[in-house]
Enzyme design. Structure first.
Site, mmCIF file in Angstrom:
data_model
loop_
_atom_site.group_PDB
_atom_site.id
_atom_site.type_symbol
_atom_site.label_atom_id
_atom_site.label_comp_id
_atom_site.label_asym_id
_atom_site.label_seq_id
_atom_site.Cartn_x
_atom_site.Cartn_y
_atom_site.Cartn_z
ATOM 1 N N ASP A 111 -3.278 -7.594 -2.575
ATOM 2 C CA ASP A 111 -1.887 -8.090 -1.962
ATOM 3 C C ASP A 111 -2.434 -9.305 -0.810
ATOM 4 O O ASP A 111 -3.446 -8.629 -0.055
ATOM 5 C CB ASP A 111 -0.920 -7.324 -1.624
ATOM 6 N N ASP A 119 -6.053 -4.649 -7.789
ATOM 7 C CA ASP A 119 -5.384 -5.589 -7.365
ATOM 8 C C ASP A 119 -5.291 -5.851 -5.753
ATOM 9 O O ASP A 119 -5.706 -4.799 -5.255
ATOM 10 C CB ASP A 119 -3.891 -5.541 -7.895
ATOM 11 N N ASP A 135 4.413 1.372 5.458
ATOM 12 C CA ASP A 135 4.867 2.696 5.452
ATOM 13 C C ASP A 135 3.857 3.843 6.262
ATOM 14 O O ASP A 135 4.198 4.634 6.774
ATOM 15 C CB ASP A 135 5.072 3.057 3.874
#
Length: 448
Positions: free
Chosen positions: A73, A71, A151
């Protein structure tokens, strides 16, 4: 592809002034052909409305590694409400950080607004617990602040179709070259903000075959208890990502090494010094990894059954030693261990019920006389229980033999199955002798 990327990085030189590394189209291997049409549509629509739009995170990382992302983002400077107005049928989700799910055909693209620095937000936008965990994080910013809020460096890479360049603010491209997992900023602070990041560090290391950078790894063992602050439902979802993505066995080894495992599965961790329990755990994860590679069905019910079984078996044996019969002993042990696990990771009923059935069938599989074998083979959980039996034999918990019998039984035709059960009855000496049929025995007459 990775070698091409490395050569292009060597050609690139860091600018004198701090700022983003902009890697031009000719110096990286990403092509629009490798990006889903839905993601490109989302980016185009945002750009046409006057907003910035970038593919971000794992999609960029995996494309640089020559992989095929599942996928994509998109990150943008549009607020969730502004982006929502551009996509019919989209919806805003999330409380801690609000994001947009934009539906394009059958695909759902996650659209996030650039995040700002948490300290700059108002109370209704930013909230932090006493332990440092972010409870609310809806502070918006620009591209650079968004990169610094992510992160790990390898997840803070931005690709845009406006010039087809990659923007790197944190050295993520270099860390991909060196195959390193590195936090952005102070590792302890980032883990305290969201303890799940500790699990993500391990997951990426196992999945990508990267090394966790020393400073990033240093706080893991000490901060592992912070996982207790995460909702069990969220940890269940994380466990599925950790153990059911095709790299479960390697992930388990790393979680165990960094002392994170016993905060996810304490009952299992307490028995890993037993070679049989350790072997069963590894075999179950290895079996799951192989089934995923073979594109076969996997279910959390089977994996949880294997991971919790050593504790269930130990508790069952204890109860039997106290005088409880085997069947109720197993039921009580299963209830106790399952309830204990629920305090750490949730187990939805659609998985906990089949898990309990797999355990219950372990007591019934040895009972094959008469029509029992045929009835057992028709049970909805028979195949899973049979596979679980094979793991128990392979781990050394059970002597081999029963699994082989059931394998032959499944391959036999009706006549062959009947003959197998007849042989089993003869071998067990279960054929009734004359005069031993049911009914009350006559007492011999005695002389009066």
């Amino acid at each position: 592809m990775l070698n091409t990327l490395i050569r292009s990085i060597k050609r690139w030189r860091k600018p004198a002034n701090p700022g983003p590394r902009v890697i031009a189209r000719n110096d990286h291997n990403i092509s629009r052909r490798d990006i889903s049409r839905a993601a490109l549509t989302v980016m185009k629509r945002l750009q046409e409305a006057g907003f910035q739009a970038y593919i971000v995170g794992g999609g960029v990382r995996d494309l640089l590694l020559g992989k095929h992302p599942k996928d994509f983002d998109v990150a943008t400077d549009a607020t969730p409400e502004e982006a929502k107005a551009l996509f019919r049928g989209s919806r805003i989700v999330g409380r801690r950080f609000r994001i947009l799910h934009a539906r394009i055909g059958r695909e759902v693209i996650e659209v996030t607004t650039f995040r700002g620095h948490h300290k700059d937000g108002e109370e209704h936008e930013a909230l932090q617990s006493e332990q440092g965990m972010l409870l609310r994080d809806n502070v918006y910013g620009d591209l650079e602040s968004d990169a610094m809020r992510r992160d790990f460096t390898i997840n803070a890479l931005y690709y845009t179709t406006d010039g087809f360049a990659i923007h790197d603010y944190t050295g993520g491209v270099q860390d991909i070259k060196e195959r390193l997992i590195r936090t952005i900023g102070d590792p302890a602070t980032r883990y305290k903000e969201d303890p799940v990041r500790m699990l993500r560090a391990v997951r990426f290391a196992a999945k990508l075959e990267f090394k966790i950078e020393d400073k990033t790894a240093a706080p893991l063992a000490n901060l592992a208890p912070l996982l207790r602050n995460i909702a069990p439902a969220r940890l269940f979802d994380e466990v599925l990502k950790l153990l059911m993505s095709g790299h479960g066995e390697r992930t388990f080894e790393l979680l165990h090494h960094y002392q994170l495992w016993h905060h996810l599965f304490p009952n299992n961790a307490a028995l890993l010094e037993d070679p049989v329990a350790l072997a069963l755990t590894r075999l179950a994860l290895r079996n799951t990894d192989q089934r995923i590679r073979d594109d076969l069905r996997v279910t959390p019910a089977f994996l949880y059954a294997a991971l919790l079984w050593p504790a269930v078996k130990a508790e069952q044996q204890y109860l039997e030693e106290q005088g409880t019969p085997p069947v109720p002993a197993l039921a009580q042990a299963a209830q106790k261990v399952t309830s204990s696990q629920l305090a750490h990771t949730a187990i939805p009923k659609r998985f906990s019920i089949p898990m309990r059935e797999i355990w219950d069938l372990q007591l019934r599989l040895p009972q094959r006389n008469g029509n029992r074998a045929q009835r057992l083979s028709e049970h909805p959980r028979f195949r899973a229980a049979y596979d679980f039996l094979l793991l128990r034999e392979e781990s050394g918990e059970l002597a081999p033999g029963l699994g082989q019998w059931w394998a032959a039984f499944q391959q036999a035709d009706e006549e062959g199955r009947q003959e197998m059960t007849r042989k089993l009855q003869r071998g067990n000496g279960s054929r009734r002798r004359r005069g031993s049929r049911g009914g009350r025995r006559r007492r011999p007459r005695t002389a009066e």
